[in-house]
Write a protein that holds these residues in place. Structure first.
Motif, PDB file in Angstrom:
ATOM      1  N   UNK A   1       5.610  13.648   1.767  1.00  0.00           N
ATOM      2  CA  UNK A   1       4.457  13.027   0.797  1.00  0.00           C
ATOM      3  C   UNK A   1       3.719  11.807   1.501  1.00  0.00           C
TER       4      UNK A   1
ATOM      5  N   UNK B   1       1.826  12.104 -10.294  1.00  0.00           N
ATOM      6  CA  UNK B   1       1.664  13.475 -10.183  1.00  0.00           C
ATOM      7  C   UNK B   1       2.916  14.558 -10.576  1.00  0.00           C
ATOM      8  N   UNK B   2       4.014  13.957  -9.772  1.00  0.00           N
ATOM      9  CA  UNK B   2       5.147  14.831 -10.046  1.00  0.00           C
ATOM     10  C   UNK B   2       5.724  14.673 -11.307  1.00  0.00           C
TER      11      UNK B   2
ATOM     12  N   UNK C   1      12.241  12.875 -10.545  1.00  0.00           N
ATOM     13  CA  UNK C   1      13.578  13.663 -10.157  1.00  0.00           C
ATOM     14  C   UNK C   1      13.834  13.360  -8.639  1.00  0.00           C
TER      15      UNK C   1
ATOM     16  N   UNK D   1       1.855   9.338  -6.175  1.00  0.00           N
ATOM     17  CA  UNK D   1       2.469  10.639  -5.967  1.00  0.00           C
ATOM     18  C   UNK D   1       3.575  10.882  -7.109  1.00  0.00           C
TER      19      UNK D   1
ATOM     20  N   UNK E   1      -2.845  11.731 -11.311  1.00  0.00           N
ATOM     21  CA  UNK E   1      -2.666  10.793  -9.887  1.00  0.00           C
ATOM     22  C   UNK E   1      -3.793  10.040 -10.053  1.00  0.00           C
TER      23      UNK E   1
ATOM     24  N   UNK F   1       1.154   4.010  -2.953  1.00  0.00           N
ATOM     25  CA  UNK F   1       0.883   5.429  -2.625  1.00  0.00           C
ATOM     26  C   UNK F   1       2.066   6.298  -3.137  1.00  0.00           C
ATOM     27  N   UNK F   2       3.314   5.916  -2.999  1.00  0.00           N
ATOM     28  CA  UNK F   2       4.667   6.518  -3.639  1.00  0.00           C
ATOM     29  C   UNK F   2       4.353   6.754  -4.873  1.00  0.00           C
TER      30      UNK F   2
ATOM     31  N   UNK G   1       0.779  -1.354  -0.013  1.00  0.00           N
ATOM     32  CA  UNK G   1       0.007   0.193  -0.061  1.00  0.00           C
ATOM     33  C   UNK G   1       0.971   1.148   0.022  1.00  0.00           C
ATOM     34  N   UNK G   2       1.855   1.219   0.859  1.00  0.00           N
ATOM     35  CA  UNK G   2       2.870   2.407   0.761  1.00  0.00           C
ATOM     36  C   UNK G   2       3.459   2.416  -0.582  1.00  0.00           C
TER      37      UNK G   2
ATOM     38  N   UNK H   1      10.001  12.559   0.404  1.00  0.00           N
ATOM     39  CA  UNK H   1       9.265  11.377   0.436  1.00  0.00           C
ATOM     40  C   UNK H   1       8.391  11.215   1.655  1.00  0.00           C
TER      41      UNK H   1
ATOM     42  N   UNK I   1      -4.964  12.085   4.639  1.00  0.00           N
ATOM     43  CA  UNK I   1      -6.336  11.838   4.235  1.00  0.00           C
ATOM     44  C   UNK I   1      -6.922  10.554   4.834  1.00  0.00           C
TER      45      UNK I   1
ATOM     46  N   UNK J   1      -6.501   4.798  -0.942  1.00  0.00           N
ATOM     47  CA  UNK J   1      -7.776   6.042  -0.973  1.00  0.00           C
ATOM     48  C   UNK J   1      -7.948   6.554  -1.997  1.00  0.00           C
ATOM     49  N   UNK J   2      -9.211   7.017  -2.155  1.00  0.00           N
ATOM     50  CA  UNK J   2      -9.854   7.347  -3.338  1.00  0.00           C
ATOM     51  C   UNK J   2      -9.555   9.171  -3.540  1.00  0.00           C
ATOM     52  N   UNK J   3      -9.570   9.503  -4.505  1.00  0.00           N
ATOM     53  CA  UNK J   3      -9.673  11.059  -4.746  1.00  0.00           C
ATOM     54  C   UNK J   3     -10.546  11.559  -5.092  1.00  0.00           C
TER      55      UNK J   3
ATOM     56  N   UNK K   1      13.826   8.313  -4.027  1.00  0.00           N
ATOM     57  CA  UNK K   1      12.476   7.559  -4.185  1.00  0.00           C
ATOM     58  C   UNK K   1      12.636   6.734  -5.265  1.00  0.00           C
TER      59      UNK K   1
END
Lengths: 254, 254
Positions: free
Chosen positions: B107, A114-115, A161, A111, A217, A107-108, A103-104, B104, B114, A252-254, A165
């Motif tokens: 984030x 998005x970046x 970048x 993200x 995302x 989630x990463x 899950x983690x 990280x 959330x 989780x949902x957005x 990560x």
DNA sequence: GTTTCAAAGTGGTCATACCAAAAGGCCAAT
DNA sequence: ATTGGCCTTTTGGTATGACCACTTTGAAAC
């Protein structure tokens, strides 16, 4: 004798040697791949016994900083592999919490999408597009699909970048796939799943391409929810993990 | 002589012992905190020399599975601390990428906000509220503010209902604070910054309380952007990052 | 130039002894 | 019965020297 002072416990010899060697490695005094002096020579240099040198090297070995081969000497481990091995141990030590890790990681990755959409360079965009083209080509052998898929996700991570990560993602993904036998479901995925993944990948790439952070995302989130549900199916059918926690929650949902 | 067979290199003795001990630990045969047999006894049990036993224990020590104290014996490290030490080593090995790690971590925390807003139990909400009340009380000594702040964030992480994730956050935050001398800026923060943080904390808590995932994420994101900018200021003024001290204490239990 | 192979070098293991620090038992003082 | 200090025992840490298993290396043989 008066010992009111010096309340700090004297540093163990082996730890001192290990710190000294680690300093040399970190400072670049010893380059990755380079063979460091023999244990006897090191002991002589540092003014300690070979036992202590070996104890120090044991630590560095266990932590993945150096690699020893009997008769062949001790070499500095490549920098990238150091982070990898550290994470690998981390995951090995906590394999009972696999679902949390997945899950983690998911989630990463959301993200990262998005970046990537917001801050990727043209070169990185081209890299993502290359990987996208590969996974969309219909004539790829199915046994390569898992790797192609991973490369696509890695390209996105790269576009975030952030070196740390990216390694985090790479190793987490790698280990999770090994454990969940990811390739298996990928190989025998139904044509319906296959199409679904292709659509999702297309949506992700489209959002990143047009610089739409929210869209990227959301698309990545939906994709990983699908993947996570596959993980859970694998987890149940494998029945390997004894303390498998029944946590049927997705991202989780957005 | 014919050596066509037996191509597998014989397993090193120390590794065999380490694996054996690790198996005992993982299977619960040896409980955390328990003192395992002395090195001499262990060597006798396994039929090897004390040197090999020590080599195996060096590995386990370096990986954080056991903790030895001279004269006191060797004990199994608590499970929670194992993850901590693994992460600590990971960060130590990559202190050049501190900013990436901070990002990280930020984030992850946004995501935790959330999840807390969407899925926290009443007990967890009460815990967050308690921490919130503390950081909002005007008569707290400024030297406790850093810890109060950390507790608030940890309460939110706890409400995300993910053990791995909470440890990840806790350790990352802890180490980052040590490295960036977080407490210093917190101590000498201008009243303006202080007010700003209070407002941001209030916004975060309000969003979580009303179950507003989007709002919680946005509020936490804004807050951490402010904190990150302080990190960067510290980073520039510090010039030299001192060696991180070991972490002797455990993390709060969930 | 290539192959062979033995000596040298390197990490891995063993046995023994001793050192340093904590644990545990003991006894006197309270 | 409890507390505090002392002393023996236990336990991990270091030192020394030797030998084993394996790789490297370079000289000898082809």
């Amino acid at each position: 004798m008066d010992r009111r002072f010096q309340e700090i416990p004297r540093e163990r010899v082996a730890d001192r040697i290990a710190s000294e060697l680690l300093r040399m490695i970190s400072s670049g005094e010893l380059a990755p791949g380079e063979r460091l002096p023999g244990e006897r020579q090191l002991a002589d240099m540092m003014g300690v016994s070979r036992v202590s040198v070996r104890a120090a090297l044991q630590q560095l070995k266990a932590q993945g900083f150096v690699t020893a081969v009997q008769g062949g000497g001790t070499r500095i481990t490549a920098a990238a592999d150091q982070l990898d091995s550290a994470l690998a141990r981390l995951v090995r030590a906590n394999r009972n919490n696999l679902h949390d890790l997945a899950e983690v990681r998911a989630n990463l990755e959301v993200w990262a999408a998005r970046r990537a959409a917001e801050r990727a360079t043209p070169e990185q965009l081209a890299g993502i597009e290359r990987c996208f083209a590969i996974i969309m080509s219909p004539d790829r052998p199915s046994r390569a699909k898992a790797e192609d898929d991973l490369n696509f996700h890695l390209a996105i991570a790269k576009a975030s970048n952030s070196a740390v990560f990216m390694h985090l993602m790479s190793v987490l993904g790698d280990i999770l796939e090994q454990m969940f036998a990811f390739h298996r479901y990928s190989l025998y995925a139904s044509p319906a799943d296959d199409r679904r993944f292709m659509e999702q990948h297309r949506a992700i790439w489209a959002a990143i391409q047009r610089g739409d952070g929210d869209g990227a995302e959301e698309a990545m989130r939906e994709h990983l929810n699908t993947v996570l549900s596959r993980y859970e199916e694998e987890e149940e059918s494998e029945a390997q993990v004894p303390t498998a926690p029944p946590r049927p929650q997705a991202v989780a949902q957005g």
